[in-house]
Design a protein around this motif. Sequence first.
Motif, mmCIF file in Angstrom:
data_model
loop_
_atom_site.group_PDB
_atom_site.id
_atom_site.type_symbol
_atom_site.label_atom_id
_atom_site.label_comp_id
_atom_site.label_asym_id
_atom_site.label_seq_id
_atom_site.Cartn_x
_atom_site.Cartn_y
_atom_site.Cartn_z
ATOM 1 N N ALA A 125 0.855 -1.198 0.000
ATOM 2 C CA ALA A 125 0.000 0.000 0.000
ATOM 3 C C ALA A 125 0.888 1.244 0.000
ATOM 4 C CB ALA A 125 -0.891 -0.021 1.248
ATOM 5 N N PRO A 126 0.313 2.412 -0.301
ATOM 6 C CA PRO A 126 1.098 3.646 -0.202
ATOM 7 C C PRO A 126 1.663 3.836 1.203
ATOM 8 C CG PRO A 126 -0.962 4.041 -1.372
ATOM 9 C CD PRO A 126 -1.041 2.640 -0.815
ATOM 10 N N ILE A 127 2.839 4.433 1.263
ATOM 11 C CA ILE A 127 3.507 4.686 2.541
ATOM 12 C C ILE A 127 2.819 5.857 3.246
ATOM 13 C CG2 ILE A 127 5.677 5.349 3.638
ATOM 14 C CD1 ILE A 127 7.103 4.131 1.149
ATOM 15 N N GLN A 128 2.526 5.684 4.527
ATOM 16 C CA GLN A 128 1.944 6.755 5.333
ATOM 17 C C GLN A 128 3.057 7.400 6.149
ATOM 18 O OE1 GLN A 128 -1.171 4.936 7.678
ATOM 19 N NE2 GLN A 128 -2.463 4.571 5.890
ATOM 20 N N LEU A 129 3.260 8.674 5.933
ATOM 21 C CA LEU A 129 4.262 9.412 6.700
ATOM 22 C C LEU A 129 3.573 9.995 7.916
ATOM 23 C CD1 LEU A 129 6.026 11.130 3.670
ATOM 24 C CD2 LEU A 129 6.639 8.996 4.826
ATOM 25 N N CYS A 130 3.892 9.437 9.092
ATOM 26 C CA CYS A 130 3.181 9.827 10.322
ATOM 27 C C CYS A 130 4.057 10.753 11.162
ATOM 28 C CB CYS A 130 2.777 8.606 11.130
ATOM 29 S SG CYS A 130 1.800 9.078 12.587
ATOM 30 N N HIS A 131 3.521 11.934 11.425
ATOM 31 C CA HIS A 131 4.262 12.969 12.164
ATOM 32 C C HIS A 131 3.833 13.038 13.628
ATOM 33 C CE1 HIS A 131 5.923 14.917 8.453
ATOM 34 N NE2 HIS A 131 4.890 14.286 7.920
ATOM 35 N N CYS A 132 3.113 12.054 14.133
ATOM 36 C CA CYS A 132 2.642 12.136 15.522
ATOM 37 C C CYS A 132 3.834 12.085 16.479
ATOM 38 C CB CYS A 132 1.621 11.039 15.820
ATOM 39 S SG CYS A 132 2.298 9.440 16.286
ATOM 40 N N ALA A 133 3.617 12.624 17.672
ATOM 41 C CA ALA A 133 4.712 12.745 18.634
ATOM 42 C C ALA A 133 5.249 11.371 19.040
ATOM 43 C CB ALA A 133 4.226 13.511 19.865
ATOM 44 N N GLN A 134 4.394 10.377 19.091
ATOM 45 C CA GLN A 134 4.854 9.031 19.455
ATOM 46 C C GLN A 134 5.752 8.455 18.371
ATOM 47 O OE1 GLN A 134 1.788 6.309 20.539
ATOM 48 N NE2 GLN A 134 1.369 7.311 22.494
ATOM 49 N N CYS A 135 5.333 8.568 17.126
ATOM 50 C CA CYS A 135 6.159 8.032 16.032
ATOM 51 C C CYS A 135 7.489 8.767 15.956
ATOM 52 C CB CYS A 135 5.424 8.133 14.694
ATOM 53 S SG CYS A 135 4.225 6.815 14.410
ATOM 54 N N ARG A 136 7.461 10.081 16.148
ATOM 55 C CA ARG A 136 8.719 10.826 16.074
ATOM 56 C C ARG A 136 9.707 10.303 17.112
ATOM 57 N NH1 ARG A 136 8.416 15.797 17.478
ATOM 58 N NH2 ARG A 136 6.221 16.204 17.885
ATOM 59 N N ARG A 137 9.235 10.087 18.329
ATOM 60 C CA ARG A 137 10.144 9.579 19.370
ATOM 61 C C ARG A 137 10.542 8.134 19.106
ATOM 62 N NH1 ARG A 137 7.869 13.683 22.496
ATOM 63 N NH2 ARG A 137 9.595 14.928 23.306
ATOM 64 N N ALA A 138 9.582 7.336 18.670
ATOM 65 C CA ALA A 138 9.882 5.913 18.447
ATOM 66 C C ALA A 138 10.898 5.716 17.329
ATOM 67 C CB ALA A 138 8.587 5.150 18.136
ATOM 68 N N GLN A 139 10.897 6.627 16.332
ATOM 69 C CA GLN A 139 11.857 6.496 15.230
ATOM 70 C C GLN A 139 13.108 7.327 15.479
ATOM 71 O OE1 GLN A 139 10.298 4.344 12.974
ATOM 72 N NE2 GLN A 139 8.660 4.606 14.450
ATOM 73 N N GLY A 140 13.038 8.284 16.399
ATOM 74 C CA GLY A 140 14.138 9.229 16.571
ATOM 75 C C GLY A 140 14.283 10.121 15.357
ATOM 76 N N SER A 141 13.165 10.459 14.727
ATOM 77 C CA SER A 141 13.226 11.200 13.469
ATOM 78 C C SER A 141 12.016 12.125 13.348
ATOM 79 C CB SER A 141 13.272 10.206 12.306
ATOM 80 O OG SER A 141 13.506 10.875 11.087
ATOM 81 N N ALA A 142 11.909 12.786 12.208
ATOM 82 C CA ALA A 142 10.825 13.755 12.023
ATOM 83 C C ALA A 142 9.476 13.077 11.815
ATOM 84 C CB ALA A 142 11.134 14.672 10.838
ATOM 85 N N PHE A 143 9.503 11.852 11.318
ATOM 86 C CA PHE A 143 8.248 11.134 11.074
ATOM 87 C C PHE A 143 8.549 9.652 10.898
ATOM 88 C CE2 PHE A 143 9.797 13.061 7.127
ATOM 89 C CZ PHE A 143 10.030 11.940 6.344
ATOM 90 N N ALA A 144 7.516 8.852 10.964
ATOM 91 C CA ALA A 144 7.626 7.425 10.667
ATOM 92 C C ALA A 144 7.103 7.187 9.255
ATOM 93 C CB ALA A 144 6.821 6.605 11.663
ATOM 94 N N ALA A 145 7.693 6.215 8.562
ATOM 95 C CA ALA A 145 7.233 5.810 7.233
ATOM 96 C C ALA A 145 6.633 4.424 7.371
ATOM 97 C CB ALA A 145 8.398 5.823 6.241
ATOM 98 N N ASN A 146 5.301 4.367 7.361
ATOM 99 C CA ASN A 146 4.592 3.136 7.709
ATOM 100 C C ASN A 146 3.784 2.617 6.530
ATOM 101 O OD1 ASN A 146 5.510 3.728 10.301
ATOM 102 N ND2 ASN A 146 3.606 4.730 10.886
ATOM 103 N N ILE A 147 3.781 1.299 6.379
ATOM 104 C CA ILE A 147 2.980 0.663 5.335
ATOM 105 C C ILE A 147 1.995 -0.287 5.998
ATOM 106 C CG2 ILE A 147 3.004 -0.797 3.280
ATOM 107 C CD1 ILE A 147 5.860 0.090 2.767
ATOM 108 N N PRO A 148 0.691 -0.041 5.824
ATOM 109 C CA PRO A 148 -0.279 -1.004 6.365
ATOM 110 C C PRO A 148 -0.213 -2.305 5.573
ATOM 111 C CG PRO A 148 -1.379 1.002 5.512
ATOM 112 C CD PRO A 148 0.064 1.065 5.104
ATOM 113 N N VAL A 149 -0.004 -3.399 6.277
ATOM 114 C CA VAL A 149 0.152 -4.716 5.648
ATOM 115 C C VAL A 149 -0.846 -5.674 6.299
ATOM 116 C CG1 VAL A 149 1.720 -6.687 5.405
ATOM 117 C CG2 VAL A 149 2.603 -4.363 5.120
ATOM 118 N N PRO A 150 -1.585 -6.450 5.487
ATOM 119 C CA PRO A 150 -2.458 -7.467 6.092
ATOM 120 C C PRO A 150 -1.616 -8.422 6.946
ATOM 121 C CG PRO A 150 -2.891 -7.250 3.730
ATOM 122 C CD PRO A 150 -1.646 -6.457 4.020
ATOM 123 N N ALA A 151 -2.043 -8.663 8.175
ATOM 124 C CA ALA A 151 -1.258 -9.517 9.081
ATOM 125 C C ALA A 151 -1.010 -10.884 8.452
ATOM 126 C CB ALA A 151 -1.980 -9.650 10.421
ATOM 127 N N ALA A 152 -1.973 -11.365 7.675
ATOM 128 C CA ALA A 152 -1.833 -12.687 7.058
ATOM 129 C C ALA A 152 -0.746 -12.701 5.990
ATOM 130 C CB ALA A 152 -3.170 -13.119 6.453
#
Length: 132
Positions: A20-47
């Motif tokens: 799927a398209p990459i979601q660039l997440c700028h939330c404060a949690q993602c910023r801290r969890a990545q140590g960066s300006a944003f997280a680059a996340n791809i929603p993937v079916p768990a299966a």
Amino acid sequence: MTNGHCLCGGVRFRIDAELAPIQLCHCAQCRRAQGSAFAANIPVPAAAFHLLAGEELLTAYASSPGKQRVFCSRCGSPVYSRRDAHPDVLRVRAGLLDEPLATRPGLHIHVASQAGWWTIADALPRHDASAP
Ligand SMILES: [Zn+2]
Ligand SMILES: [Zn+2]
């Protein structure tokens, strides 16, 4: 089919789905969890997410009720996040995936929380909170 691994290589996985398209997440949690300006996340079916190695290294941190951020306990790489409310979707961190990727950033989310030192310079859709 897309392969990925963490920094130390202990955690290895394969995604058997179209990305799927990459979601660039700028939330404060993602910023801290990545140590960066944003997280680059791809929603993937768990299966479609197949862990090939490193199950013993995966550690989950509950960053808020019902949400876990799963990372490699040896090298610290964030691997994916998941929500109890949506157990069928993993948000895989795009930076772990082998190049070339068959997807590109699609949108910015949580831009209301974005880092003051970062300027979004593209024309992708921006959402103050989560994706609509
Ligand atoms: Zn690792
Ligand atoms: Zn976020």
